[in-house]
Design a protein around this motif. Structure first.
Motif, PDB file in Angstrom:
ATOM      1  N   UNK A  59       0.702  -1.144   0.012  1.00 43.02           N
ATOM      2  CA  UNK A  59       0.171  -0.009   0.058  1.00 43.02           C
ATOM      3  C   UNK A  59       0.986   1.291  -0.023  1.00 43.02           C
ATOM      4  N   UNK A  60       2.238   1.271   0.624  1.00 40.21           N
ATOM      5  CA  UNK A  60       2.949   2.461   0.509  1.00 40.21           C
ATOM      6  C   UNK A  60       3.395   2.597  -0.943  1.00 40.21           C
ATOM      7  N   UNK A  61       3.553   1.643  -1.545  1.00 43.08           N
ATOM      8  CA  UNK A  61       3.928   1.796  -3.018  1.00 43.08           C
ATOM      9  C   UNK A  61       2.977   1.740  -4.138  1.00 43.08           C
ATOM     10  N   UNK A  62       1.792   1.777  -3.754  1.00 48.08           N
ATOM     11  CA  UNK A  62       0.710   1.669  -4.790  1.00 48.08           C
ATOM     12  C   UNK A  62       0.674   2.562  -5.922  1.00 48.08           C
ATOM     13  N   UNK A  63       0.766   3.660  -5.799  1.00 49.14           N
ATOM     14  CA  UNK A  63       0.730   4.565  -7.300  1.00 49.14           C
ATOM     15  C   UNK A  63       1.903   4.494  -7.991  1.00 49.14           C
ATOM     16  N   UNK A  64       2.943   4.145  -7.518  1.00 51.26           N
ATOM     17  CA  UNK A  64       4.122   3.862  -8.636  1.00 51.26           C
ATOM     18  C   UNK A  64       3.982   2.407  -9.288  1.00 51.26           C
ATOM     19  N   UNK A  65       3.427   1.552  -8.516  1.00 43.12           N
ATOM     20  CA  UNK A  65       3.326   0.047  -8.994  1.00 43.12           C
ATOM     21  C   UNK A  65       2.147   0.108 -10.143  1.00 43.12           C
ATOM     22  N   UNK A  66       0.910   0.686  -9.691  1.00 40.45           N
ATOM     23  CA  UNK A  66      -0.275   0.965 -10.835  1.00 40.45           C
ATOM     24  C   UNK A  66       0.363   1.632 -11.821  1.00 40.45           C
ATOM     25  N   UNK A  67       1.125   2.912 -11.721  1.00 40.39           N
ATOM     26  CA  UNK A  67       1.431   3.439 -12.726  1.00 40.39           C
ATOM     27  C   UNK A  67       2.224   2.868 -13.919  1.00 40.39           C
ATOM     28  N   UNK A  68       3.211   2.158 -13.432  1.00 35.59           N
ATOM     29  CA  UNK A  68       4.039   1.166 -14.229  1.00 35.59           C
ATOM     30  C   UNK A  68       3.125   0.052 -14.899  1.00 35.59           C
ATOM     31  N   UNK A  69       2.338  -0.523 -14.152  1.00 35.85           N
ATOM     32  CA  UNK A  69       1.208  -1.540 -14.747  1.00 35.85           C
ATOM     33  C   UNK A  69       0.383  -0.928 -15.877  1.00 35.85           C
ATOM     34  N   UNK A 101       1.202   1.800 -17.701  1.00 34.49           N
ATOM     35  CA  UNK A 101       1.920   2.202 -18.767  1.00 34.49           C
ATOM     36  C   UNK A 101       2.451   1.116 -19.580  1.00 34.49           C
ATOM     37  N   UNK A 102       2.654   0.087 -18.914  1.00 35.68           N
ATOM     38  CA  UNK A 102       3.167  -1.395 -19.960  1.00 35.68           C
ATOM     39  C   UNK A 102       2.053  -1.711 -20.572  1.00 35.68           C
ATOM     40  N   UNK A 103       0.761  -1.772 -19.836  1.00 37.39           N
ATOM     41  CA  UNK A 103      -0.285  -2.326 -20.373  1.00 37.39           C
ATOM     42  C   UNK A 103      -0.763  -1.483 -21.775  1.00 37.39           C
ATOM     43  N   UNK A 104      -0.646   0.023 -21.488  1.00 40.67           N
ATOM     44  CA  UNK A 104      -0.941   0.983 -22.509  1.00 40.67           C
ATOM     45  C   UNK A 104       0.064   0.897 -23.977  1.00 40.67           C
ATOM     46  N   UNK A 105       1.378   0.405 -23.541  1.00 41.15           N
ATOM     47  CA  UNK A 105       2.135   0.247 -24.660  1.00 41.15           C
ATOM     48  C   UNK A 105       1.962  -1.142 -25.381  1.00 41.15           C
ATOM     49  N   UNK A 106       1.463  -2.183 -24.664  1.00 35.65           N
ATOM     50  CA  UNK A 106       0.991  -3.307 -25.364  1.00 35.65           C
ATOM     51  C   UNK A 106      -0.239  -3.009 -26.204  1.00 35.65           C
TER      52      UNK A 106
END
Length: 104
Positions: free
Chosen positions: A40-50, A52-57
Motif C-alpha cells: 500500500x505504501x508503493x501502490x501509486x508507482x506500481x499501478x502507474x508502471x502496470x 504504462x506497460x499495458x498501454x504500450x502493449x
C-alpha cells in the motif's frame, strides 16, 4: 484476425485498462485494512508502471501499422491523447468511488 474482431478486442482492452485503476485502489483499500504496508505504501508507482506497460502493449497490438512515418506519428498522438483523457477519467472515477466507500 479480421478488422472488426481486432477493433472489438482493442476497445475491450482499453475499457479494461480504464476500469483497472478504480479496481486496484478499491482492492488496495481493503488490503490496507489488513496492514500490508509494503504494497500500500508503493501502490501509486506500481499501478502507474502496470498501466504504462499495458498501454504500450495496447498500442503495439491494436494500433494499425502505417506505411509513412508521419501517419504513424499521427496515430501515436491520437492514441496518447485518448489514453491521457481516459487516464484522467479513471482518476476521477477512482476519486468518487473511494469517496463513496470511505466518506469525505
Amino acid at each position: 484476425m479480421n478488422n472488426h474482431r481486432r477493433t472489438a478486442l482493442g476497445c475491450l482492452s482499453v475499457l479494461a485498462w480504464f476500469l483497472t485503476m478504480p479496481a486496484v485502489f478499491v482492492a488496495v483499500g481493503a488490503v490496507d485494512q489488513h496492514k500490508f504496508q509494503l504494497i500500500t505504501d508503493n501502490i501509486a508507482p506500481i499501478t502507474a508502471t502496470i498501466l504504462f506497460v499495458w498501454a504500450v502493449w495496447i498500442y503495439w497490438r491494436f494500433v494499425p501499422n502505417a506505411p509513412r512515418l508521419w501517419l504513424r506519428i499521427g496515430y501515436l498522438a491520437v492514441f496518447l491523447t485518448g489514453m491521457s483523457l481516459l487516464g484522467v477519467g479513471a482518476m476521477w472515477v477512482t476519486f468518487w468511488v473511494m469517496t463513496a466507500i470511505h466518506g469525505a
